[in-house]
Structure formats: C-alpha cells, structure tokens
Design a protein around this motif. Structure first.
Motif, PDB file in Angstrom:
ATOM      1  N   THR A  15     -34.423  12.009 -38.125  1.00 13.72           N
ATOM      2  CA  THR A  15     -34.712  13.372 -37.690  1.00 13.72           C
ATOM      3  C   THR A  15     -34.991  14.271 -38.894  1.00 13.72           C
ATOM      4  O   THR A  15     -35.881  15.125 -38.846  1.00 13.72           O
ATOM      5  CB  THR A  15     -33.540  13.929 -36.864  1.00 13.72           C
ATOM      6  N   GLU A  16     -34.248  14.075 -39.963  1.00 11.59           N
ATOM      7  CA  GLU A  16     -34.489  14.856 -41.174  1.00 11.59           C
ATOM      8  C   GLU A  16     -35.898  14.609 -41.710  1.00 11.59           C
ATOM      9  O   GLU A  16     -36.572  15.547 -42.167  1.00 11.59           O
ATOM     10  CB  GLU A  16     -33.463  14.522 -42.249  1.00 11.59           C
ATOM     11  N   ALA A  17     -36.351  13.374 -41.660  1.00  8.66           N
ATOM     12  CA  ALA A  17     -37.705  13.071 -42.122  1.00  8.66           C
ATOM     13  C   ALA A  17     -38.743  13.836 -41.308  1.00  8.66           C
ATOM     14  O   ALA A  17     -39.729  14.348 -41.859  1.00  8.66           O
ATOM     15  CB  ALA A  17     -37.957  11.567 -42.041  1.00  8.66           C
ATOM     16  N   LEU A  18     -38.520  13.937 -40.000  1.00  3.23           N
ATOM     17  CA  LEU A  18     -39.445  14.703 -39.161  1.00  3.23           C
ATOM     18  C   LEU A  18     -39.425  16.182 -39.530  1.00  3.23           C
ATOM     19  O   LEU A  18     -40.471  16.841 -39.585  1.00  3.23           O
ATOM     20  CB  LEU A  18     -39.079  14.527 -37.684  1.00  3.23           C
ATOM     21  N   LEU A  19     -38.241  16.717 -39.783  1.00  8.54           N
ATOM     22  CA  LEU A  19     -38.126  18.130 -40.134  1.00  8.54           C
ATOM     23  C   LEU A  19     -38.813  18.422 -41.464  1.00  8.54           C
ATOM     24  O   LEU A  19     -39.516  19.424 -41.605  1.00  8.54           O
ATOM     25  CB  LEU A  19     -36.654  18.531 -40.204  1.00  8.54           C
ATOM     26  N   TRP A  41     -26.687  28.341 -36.837  1.00  8.26           N
ATOM     27  CA  TRP A  41     -27.427  27.100 -36.611  1.00  8.26           C
ATOM     28  C   TRP A  41     -28.714  27.390 -35.851  1.00  8.26           C
ATOM     29  O   TRP A  41     -28.767  28.322 -35.043  1.00  8.26           O
ATOM     30  CB  TRP A  41     -26.594  26.109 -35.782  1.00  8.26           C
ATOM     31  N   ILE A  42     -29.718  26.558 -36.044  1.00  6.66           N
ATOM     32  CA  ILE A  42     -30.879  26.527 -35.161  1.00  6.66           C
ATOM     33  C   ILE A  42     -30.655  25.381 -34.182  1.00  6.66           C
ATOM     34  O   ILE A  42     -30.360  24.246 -34.597  1.00  6.66           O
ATOM     35  CB  ILE A  42     -32.188  26.334 -35.933  1.00  6.66           C
ATOM     36  N   VAL A  43     -30.801  25.670 -32.901  1.00  6.78           N
ATOM     37  CA  VAL A  43     -30.377  24.701 -31.886  1.00  6.78           C
ATOM     38  C   VAL A  43     -31.479  24.460 -30.854  1.00  6.78           C
ATOM     39  O   VAL A  43     -32.574  25.008 -30.931  1.00  6.78           O
ATOM     40  CB  VAL A  43     -29.087  25.191 -31.174  1.00  6.78           C
ATOM     41  N   ALA A  44     -31.126  23.621 -29.897  1.00  9.81           N
ATOM     42  CA  ALA A  44     -31.907  23.429 -28.662  1.00  9.81           C
ATOM     43  C   ALA A  44     -33.257  22.763 -28.908  1.00  9.81           C
ATOM     44  O   ALA A  44     -33.327  21.712 -29.543  1.00  9.81           O
ATOM     45  CB  ALA A  44     -32.041  24.752 -27.906  1.00  9.81           C
ATOM     46  N   GLY A  45     -34.334  23.388 -28.446  1.00 10.10           N
ATOM     47  CA  GLY A  45     -35.648  22.751 -28.500  1.00 10.10           C
ATOM     48  C   GLY A  45     -36.160  22.505 -29.899  1.00 10.10           C
ATOM     49  O   GLY A  45     -37.076  21.694 -30.083  1.00 10.10           O
ATOM     50  N   PHE A  46     -35.614  23.177 -30.881  1.00  8.01           N
ATOM     51  CA  PHE A  46     -36.021  22.990 -32.267  1.00  8.01           C
ATOM     52  C   PHE A  46     -35.907  21.525 -32.671  1.00  8.01           C
ATOM     53  O   PHE A  46     -36.805  20.977 -33.327  1.00  8.01           O
ATOM     54  CB  PHE A  46     -35.144  23.860 -33.160  1.00  8.01           C
ATOM     55  N   LEU A  47     -34.818  20.883 -32.281  1.00 11.01           N
ATOM     56  CA  LEU A  47     -34.640  19.450 -32.532  1.00 11.01           C
ATOM     57  C   LEU A  47     -35.068  18.603 -31.347  1.00 11.01           C
ATOM     58  O   LEU A  47     -35.721  17.574 -31.509  1.00 11.01           O
ATOM     59  CB  LEU A  47     -33.180  19.145 -32.877  1.00 11.01           C
ATOM     60  N   ARG A  48     -34.691  19.027 -30.156  1.00 10.99           N
ATOM     61  CA  ARG A  48     -34.976  18.234 -28.954  1.00 10.99           C
ATOM     62  C   ARG A  48     -36.466  17.947 -28.825  1.00 10.99           C
ATOM     63  O   ARG A  48     -36.881  16.780 -28.687  1.00 10.99           O
ATOM     64  CB  ARG A  48     -34.483  19.009 -27.727  1.00 10.99           C
ATOM     65  N   ASN A  49     -37.295  18.979 -28.898  1.00 13.19           N
ATOM     66  CA  ASN A  49     -38.731  18.786 -28.716  1.00 13.19           C
ATOM     67  C   ASN A  49     -39.363  18.041 -29.877  1.00 13.19           C
ATOM     68  O   ASN A  49     -40.326  17.290 -29.694  1.00 13.19           O
ATOM     69  CB  ASN A  49     -39.416  20.140 -28.531  1.00 13.19           C
ATOM     70  N   LEU A  50     -38.837  18.266 -31.070  1.00 18.27           N
ATOM     71  CA  LEU A  50     -39.348  17.556 -32.246  1.00 18.27           C
ATOM     72  C   LEU A  50     -39.212  16.049 -32.064  1.00 18.27           C
ATOM     73  O   LEU A  50     -40.158  15.290 -32.303  1.00 18.27           O
ATOM     74  CB  LEU A  50     -38.584  18.012 -33.488  1.00 18.27           C
ATOM     75  N   VAL A  51     -38.044  15.622 -31.633  1.00 19.08           N
ATOM     76  CA  VAL A  51     -37.805  14.185 -31.442  1.00 19.08           C
ATOM     77  C   VAL A  51     -38.622  13.658 -30.277  1.00 19.08           C
ATOM     78  O   VAL A  51     -39.247  12.592 -30.369  1.00 19.08           O
ATOM     79  CB  VAL A  51     -36.302  13.912 -31.231  1.00 19.08           C
ATOM     80  N   TRP A  52     -38.658  14.387 -29.169  1.00 22.51           N
ATOM     81  CA  TRP A  52     -39.440  13.922 -28.017  1.00 22.51           C
ATOM     82  C   TRP A  52     -40.924  13.844 -28.351  1.00 22.51           C
ATOM     83  O   TRP A  52     -41.598  12.894 -27.939  1.00 22.51           O
ATOM     84  CB  TRP A  52     -39.208  14.850 -26.829  1.00 22.51           C
TER      85      TRP A  52
END
Length: 200
Positions: A15-19, A41-52
């Motif tokens: 996930t860090e590589a994607l960010l 923190w930055i939460v929710a779709g910031f990580l969820r949508n990135l991974v999806w």
C-alpha cells in the motif's frame, strides 16, 4: 514473527508503494502532516479506493479526502472548517472533509470515543476503517483496526457491530458495486449494537 504480522507488513508495504507512486495523495499526506493535528489521520476512501483501483485495474480519481483528529478541548465545527480552509490552500483541487472525532459520537448516538482508532472501528465497512499519515521522518504510520487484508482481498465487508441496514444503505448510496463490480460482499452476523456509525 506471526504469519498474520508478516501478512500485515507485506500489505502495508504494498500500500505504501501505491501511495508513493500517487503524487496527489502524497501531497495530501504532506499537507495534513504540516497541520500537526492531535491523533490526525487521513482515512476511508483515501486508502480503500486506492487499493481497489489497483486491485481491479480501475482509475476513479480522488473525489474527497477525509481527515480525522481527536481534540477534546475544541469541539466546535468552526475549528474543523478552519482546518479545511488551510488544507484547501495547500491542495486546492481536493475536497477536504475534516472531523474531530472527540465530538462525532454525539452525531451518531455513541458513547464517547477514546481516540481515532476507536472512532473508525465503528465504520460500517472494514475496508473503510483504514487510516494513514506521514510521520516526522518521512515514514508512513498506519491506523488499521481491521488490518488491510480485507481491502486487498477485494471484499466489501459489513462491520458486524453496525446494523446491517446502515451497511446496505451505504453500499447502494456509494455505488461501489457499480464502480468495482468484482467486489465480493461479505456479511457476518450482526452484533447487538443498534446505533449508527461515523461518516466516511
């Protein structure tokens, strides 16, 4: 090291590589770090949508960025709005939504939250309950009450402590299955709690 810990370390690294490859998200992390928010923190779709998006080879963009923090002293909406304005100055193309979790329990009829970890653990979906921030040394720090396994598994998992209709409404409202039709909905037994859950 336990297998679960190994899996978690691998998934945070992925996930860090994607960010780090996403210039807009990285600027958002930098902008939020500059504010020095307590338990921010930055939460929710910031990580969820990135991974999806990565998982399903989709590009949805960054519609909004949800920031949470915990300040039991200043409980007014005005403070959140001031923070949103500061973030908008730093990254104006992003729609910022800032919420102090020390007050959000009132909106949702919960007992007071202990901290942001407690607050996001009430989100209706496990995949949404994920946060990240940029640490002082340029390293990423994670807020993951349920880990990242669900996100990378391509599931949409109902939080069993949240009433199922809340989860079902959000699935329909957010149109996640239309955007990522390969998502697999997972519903576990609903727990005894009968209240709602924070927005994300």
């Amino acid at each position: 090291m336990a297998l679960a810990a190994l899996a978690s370390t691998e998934l945070t690294a992925r996930t860090e590589a994607l960010l780090r490859a996403d210039a807009t998200r990285w600027r958002c992390l930098t902008a939020m770090q500059a504010l020095g928010l307590p338990d921010g923190w930055i939460v929710a779709g910031f990580l969820r949508n990135l991974v999806w998006d990565h998982r399903f080879d989709t590009r949805t963009g960054l519609n909004d960025v949800d920031v949470v923090y915990f300040d039991p002293v200043d409980l007014g909406r005005e403070g959140e709005q001031q923070l949103e304005a500061l973030l908008a100055e730093a990254e104006p193309q992003v729609c910022w939504q800032v919420r102090n979790q020390a007050r959000m329990h009132l909106r949702h009829g919960h007992a007071p939250y202990r901290d942001c970890l407690d607050a996001i653990s009430r989100y209706p979906e496990y995949e949404t309950a994920a946060g990240v921030r940029l640490g002082p040394n340029g390293t990423l720090e994670w807020l993951l009450p349920f880990g990242l396994e669900h996100n990378w598994a391509g599931t949409l998992t109902a939080n069993p402590t949240v009433p199922l209709p809340v989860f079902q409404h959000r699935v329909q409202q957010k149109q996640w299955l239309a955007i990522w039709p390969e998502l697999r909905v997972v519903v576990k037994e609903v727990g005894p709690r009968s209240d709602g859950a924070p927005d994300a």
